[in-house]
Design a protein around this motif. Structure first.
Motif, mmCIF file in Angstrom:
data_model
loop_
_atom_site.group_PDB
_atom_site.id
_atom_site.type_symbol
_atom_site.label_atom_id
_atom_site.label_comp_id
_atom_site.label_asym_id
_atom_site.label_seq_id
_atom_site.Cartn_x
_atom_site.Cartn_y
_atom_site.Cartn_z
ATOM 1 N N VAL A 31 0.827 -1.214 0.000
ATOM 2 C CA VAL A 31 0.000 0.000 0.000
ATOM 3 C C VAL A 31 0.858 1.260 0.000
ATOM 4 O O VAL A 31 0.483 2.298 -0.544
ATOM 5 N N ARG A 32 2.015 1.156 0.604
ATOM 6 C CA ARG A 32 2.871 2.333 0.767
ATOM 7 C C ARG A 32 3.412 2.813 -0.584
ATOM 8 O O ARG A 32 3.856 2.043 -1.406
ATOM 9 N N ALA A 33 3.378 4.115 -0.766
ATOM 10 C CA ALA A 33 3.978 4.717 -1.968
ATOM 11 C C ALA A 33 5.438 5.041 -1.670
ATOM 12 O O ALA A 33 5.830 5.156 -0.527
ATOM 13 N N ARG A 34 6.231 5.188 -2.729
ATOM 14 C CA ARG A 34 7.629 5.571 -2.567
ATOM 15 C C ARG A 34 7.874 6.847 -3.377
ATOM 16 O O ARG A 34 8.466 6.812 -4.453
ATOM 17 N N PRO A 35 7.386 7.986 -2.860
ATOM 18 C CA PRO A 35 7.489 9.221 -3.629
ATOM 19 C C PRO A 35 8.904 9.770 -3.664
ATOM 20 O O PRO A 35 9.735 9.441 -2.829
ATOM 21 N N GLU A 36 9.163 10.585 -4.688
ATOM 22 C CA GLU A 36 10.424 11.324 -4.710
ATOM 23 C C GLU A 36 10.395 12.351 -3.583
ATOM 24 O O GLU A 36 9.339 12.831 -3.186
ATOM 25 N N PHE A 37 11.561 12.716 -3.085
ATOM 26 C CA PHE A 37 11.600 13.646 -1.972
ATOM 27 C C PHE A 37 11.376 15.082 -2.434
ATOM 28 O O PHE A 37 12.160 15.638 -3.182
ATOM 29 N N ASP A 38 10.285 15.669 -1.960
ATOM 30 C CA ASP A 38 9.967 17.061 -2.239
ATOM 31 C C ASP A 38 10.956 17.962 -1.497
ATOM 32 O O ASP A 38 11.417 17.629 -0.405
ATOM 33 N N ARG A 39 11.238 19.107 -2.051
ATOM 34 C CA ARG A 39 12.193 20.021 -1.405
ATOM 35 C C ARG A 39 11.703 20.465 -0.030
ATOM 36 O O ARG A 39 12.512 20.746 0.875
ATOM 37 N N LYS A 40 10.381 20.542 0.142
ATOM 38 C CA LYS A 40 9.836 20.944 1.445
ATOM 39 C C LYS A 40 10.085 19.869 2.497
ATOM 40 O O LYS A 40 10.296 20.180 3.672
ATOM 41 N N TRP A 41 10.055 18.602 2.078
ATOM 42 C CA TRP A 41 10.356 17.534 3.029
ATOM 43 C C TRP A 41 11.818 17.605 3.450
ATOM 44 O O TRP A 41 12.157 17.377 4.614
ATOM 45 N N LEU A 42 12.696 17.926 2.482
ATOM 46 C CA LEU A 42 14.121 18.066 2.799
ATOM 47 C C LEU A 42 14.343 19.225 3.756
ATOM 48 O O LEU A 42 15.204 19.160 4.642
ATOM 49 N N GLU A 43 13.557 20.288 3.596
ATOM 50 C CA GLU A 43 13.679 21.429 4.502
ATOM 51 C C GLU A 43 13.255 21.054 5.911
ATOM 52 O O GLU A 43 13.882 21.476 6.891
ATOM 53 N N GLN B 20 19.232 19.322 11.795
ATOM 54 C CA GLN B 20 20.446 20.133 11.725
ATOM 55 C C GLN B 20 20.314 21.439 12.502
ATOM 56 O O GLN B 20 21.311 22.023 12.902
ATOM 57 N N GLU B 21 19.070 21.868 12.734
ATOM 58 C CA GLU B 21 18.878 23.081 13.520
ATOM 59 C C GLU B 21 18.129 22.828 14.820
ATOM 60 O O GLU B 21 18.011 23.721 15.655
ATOM 61 N N GLY B 22 17.618 21.608 14.980
ATOM 62 C CA GLY B 22 17.010 21.208 16.253
ATOM 63 C C GLY B 22 15.680 21.849 16.573
ATOM 64 O O GLY B 22 15.313 21.973 17.747
ATOM 65 N N LEU B 23 14.907 22.254 15.561
ATOM 66 C CA LEU B 23 13.636 22.927 15.810
ATOM 67 C C LEU B 23 12.519 21.934 16.120
ATOM 68 O O LEU B 23 12.537 20.786 15.665
ATOM 69 N N SER B 24 11.546 22.379 16.901
ATOM 70 C CA SER B 24 10.349 21.589 17.162
ATOM 71 C C SER B 24 9.427 21.672 15.948
ATOM 72 O O SER B 24 9.618 22.520 15.071
ATOM 73 N N ASP B 25 8.411 20.799 15.903
ATOM 74 C CA ASP B 25 7.462 20.844 14.790
ATOM 75 C C ASP B 25 6.775 22.204 14.696
ATOM 76 O O ASP B 25 6.563 22.730 13.598
ATOM 77 N N LYS B 26 6.406 22.763 15.839
ATOM 78 C CA LYS B 26 5.738 24.070 15.844
ATOM 79 C C LYS B 26 6.665 25.144 15.286
ATOM 80 O O LYS B 26 6.242 25.999 14.498
ATOM 81 N N ILE C 213 9.179 24.613 13.246
ATOM 82 C CA ILE C 213 9.371 24.328 11.819
ATOM 83 C C ILE C 213 8.210 24.908 11.014
ATOM 84 O O ILE C 213 8.400 25.529 9.964
ATOM 85 N N ALA C 214 6.986 24.696 11.516
ATOM 86 C CA ALA C 214 5.803 25.222 10.832
ATOM 87 C C ALA C 214 5.875 26.741 10.714
ATOM 88 O O ALA C 214 5.582 27.315 9.654
ATOM 89 N N LYS C 215 6.289 27.396 11.786
ATOM 90 C CA LYS C 215 6.402 28.860 11.768
ATOM 91 C C LYS C 215 7.476 29.309 10.785
ATOM 92 O O LYS C 215 7.278 30.261 10.013
ATOM 93 N N ALA C 216 8.623 28.629 10.793
ATOM 94 C CA ALA C 216 9.728 29.007 9.903
ATOM 95 C C ALA C 216 9.353 28.823 8.431
ATOM 96 O O ALA C 216 9.792 29.595 7.569
ATOM 97 N N MET C 217 8.534 27.803 8.138
ATOM 98 C CA MET C 217 8.153 27.527 6.756
ATOM 99 C C MET C 217 6.850 28.217 6.342
ATOM 100 O O MET C 217 6.450 28.166 5.180
#
Length: 223
Positions: free
Chosen positions: A149-161, A168-174, A176-180
């Motif tokens: 069932v699982r897809a194997r998508p190419e890595f989007d640049r946003k996922w890499l970010e 590498q910068e140790g940010l929390s999800d919250k 990360i959301a604010k930064a992006m």
């Protein structure tokens, strides 16, 4: 959202399957593993919907091939419609699909990836212990889909970010959301897609984010 396993003795489980033999194996195993959980069963979608309305479950274990009523045929289409309805409800119960054929779930994959409860799927021919392990994953609010069932998508640049900001910068999800400049929910969806892309399987004995970090480093996506 999925509740912590710690509170499982207070929870309601609903097992939906029209095969008596499956119910006779699944229910006792669940009762032994979670002796204080209240476990109900239903053999049709009609009976399941009545139970869901009157006793909202925290965990639903459901076969994909189901009949609407006792006199109607069991089909995957019926199961897909039930799952779609469950995932669109305000309650968002944790869900485990236990079926001989899970491939039709591909049709629901975008909805599953965005789902705010736990969602796992497995072949019902596997040992009972595999089922219990999958229940643990669902109760933790995690998502796991089998390889077919699982897809194997190419890595989007946003996922890499996301990977860079987290590891590498140790940010929390919250943070990360604010930064992006995106929502917390979108970040959660990105993590699901990153997990899919790296083929990281959720293991209740391991920290998921650490496993993603290890896999991302091996893939050369982060330093």
């Amino acid at each position: 959202m999925g509740q912590q396993t710690l509170d499982v003795e207070l929870q309601q489980f609903l097992v939906i399957d029209d095969h008596e033999a499956i119910l006779e194996g699944t229910v006792p195993a669940l009762q032994k593993q979670y002796p204080k959980a209240q476990i109900s069963t239903a053999k049709t979608v009609q009976a399941a919907e009545w139970q869901i309305l009157h006793r909202p479950p925290d965990l639903v274990i459901v076969d994909l091939s189901l009949p609407v009523t006792a006199n109607s045929p069991a089909t995957a289409e019926v199961g897909i419609r039930l799952l779609d309805k469950l995932m669109g409800s305000d309650r968002a119960p944790n869900i485990m699909v236990l079926s001989t054929n899970v491939k039709p779930l591909i049709r629901l994959k975008p909805v599953i990836n965005a789902y705010e409860g736990g969602f796992v799927a497995m072949d019902k021919s596997l040992p009972i212990q595999n089922m219990l392990n999958s229940v643990e994953i669902a109760l933790r609010g995690s998502i796991y889909l089998p390889p077919e069932v699982r897809a194997r998508p190419e890595f989007d640049r946003k996922w890499l970010e996301v990977l860079k900001l987290k590891y590498q910068e140790g940010l929390s999800d919250k943070a990360i959301a604010k930064a992006m400049g995106i929502s917390d929910r979108t970040i959660r969806n990105y993590w699901v897609r990153i997990q899919d892309g790296l083929s990281v399987y959720d293991d209740p004995n391991k920290d998921l984010r650490i496993q993603i970090q290890i896999a991302a480093r091996k893939a050369g996506l982060i330093n």
